[in-house]
Design a protein around this motif. Sequence first.
Motif, short mmCIF file in Angstrom:
data_model
loop_
_atom_site.label_atom_id
_atom_site.label_comp_id
_atom_site.label_asym_id
_atom_site.label_seq_id
_atom_site.Cartn_x
_atom_site.Cartn_y
_atom_site.Cartn_z
N ASP A 84 82.65 85.24 32.93
CA ASP A 84 83.34 85.41 34.21
C ASP A 84 84.85 85.21 34.11
O ASP A 84 85.50 84.85 35.09
N SER A 85 85.39 85.47 32.93
CA SER A 85 86.81 85.23 32.73
C SER A 85 87.41 86.36 31.90
O SER A 85 86.81 87.43 31.74
N THR A 86 88.60 86.11 31.38
CA THR A 86 89.25 87.07 30.49
C THR A 86 89.56 86.37 29.18
O THR A 86 89.71 85.15 29.12
N ALA A 87 89.67 87.16 28.12
CA ALA A 87 90.00 86.61 26.81
C ALA A 87 90.66 87.71 25.99
O ALA A 87 90.48 88.90 26.26
N GLY A 88 91.40 87.30 24.98
CA GLY A 88 92.12 88.25 24.16
C GLY A 88 91.80 88.11 22.69
O GLY A 88 90.99 87.27 22.27
N THR A 89 92.47 88.92 21.90
CA THR A 89 92.22 88.96 20.46
C THR A 89 92.48 87.60 19.82
O THR A 89 91.70 87.15 18.96
#
Length: 491
Positions: A442-447
């Motif tokens: 339910d969130s965002t994440a990056g490389t």
Amino acid sequence: MPYSLRERSPRRRRFPRRRAALVVAAAALVVGAAAPPAPAPLGIGDRLFPSLGNPGYDVASYDISFDYRANDEPLDAVTRLVARSTKPLERFNLDFTHGTVASVDVDGRTAEFTSAGEDLVVTPQRKVPAGTTFTVAVHHTSDPREAAPGGWVPTADGLVMANQADAGHRVFPGSDHPSDKALFTFRVTAPKELTVVANGRPAGRRTEGAKTTWVYRTLHPMATELAQVAIGRFAVPERTGPRGLQVRDVVPAEDQKALEAWTAKTPEHLAWMEKKVGPFPFENYGVLMAQASTGFELETQTLSLFERDLFTKPAFPAWYLESIMVHELAHQWFGDSVSPRLWSDVWLNEGHATWYEALYAEEKAGKKLEDRMHAAYEQSDQWRADGGPPAAPKGPVPGKRISIFRPVVYDGGALVLYALRQRIGAPAFERLERQWVSRHRDSTAGTADFVSLAGEVSGRDQSAFLRPWLYGERTPAMPGHPDWKAARKPA
């Protein structure tokens, strides 16, 4: 308070002329400094889509009403959003185009508005202080007739949505970037002979005269690019998935029997994915098979979009079609529940979906994952030359915004995952996958988050190993396969 010339006393008006001139000049400077810059498109600085998203606030929820008459007429719409300001806002932008705005209210008060590029610039009557919750209501139309890639897609008897990557704001105003996820409620009024389905769960239906209003509500936050509203002559067969999960499919009513052989496979696909990465992350799931020509399939949240003809006029073997269904299903974890922080992180979506697509084909149809990865390795240098490295893809081709979806983020992204599994071993890789979707649900994440977690799970910093795989112009040597060679076509 700025100095006002009208507030000077009679005595102060008898200042010497030179001093009075200085006071006038100073006042003019103060007034000039307070004037805001001209309205302009804004964005959050995404390298691939600089104008998407908006600074100064985070959206918490959308409540969107559509009044549908026909798929060649604009829909009357009201978009209400609740947001929290991250800085004082004398005005703010919403992403919106391809519709006519009639009015905007902020906290119940009429606000001024104007257009700037593909932004709607709103000036409220009162400045919004930092750290406060505020509401915006936009009365507008939503036009499916505009010739544009994405947004509303006409079907034989209605509409569906295909908003990836930057087309959500062609349908409704908001913050059209996956980093700004929010809860959604859809209220859709349509002729009563039609069926409406949207993301999330049904939350009410009311028929008055010749029209029915359908309400759907998500229980988990969603990116704007994943919104789905389908209107048409649909059947909605329901069944039960793993752990009692509600499965509802949306298919053309006339094709329900012909498509049953495919929709019935969804519970099996769900069970297979749950064994790989853990529980399904949303309240329900299903497939939407639409009489539309999109040229792609799409992982709209809880309701993946497919072209009906893919299954009624099959040009591909059954195992391949199933693997594509698993590809879109895998996106519910990778891309939907865990959304990319920036569009350069899209390899995390597509690389993972391709990985599970290929793994399913291996387990169910004997199509070896290693063979597919070997073929990808041979083409990887050329993919990088054409489209950039997986985690730093080249920008979209002008006029073709979805051209960021190149092979380098699909099989090229899966190749990065294969290399990592070769390095840390299958057990550690499987733990990494499960922890990734549970930690960032339910969130965002990056490389950078993925690289960090890979080091944490494996017990060894993986950044030096992964950096050339993710950002290099040439493909590194594949662990365990020193004989694999990457070829680049002559210039």
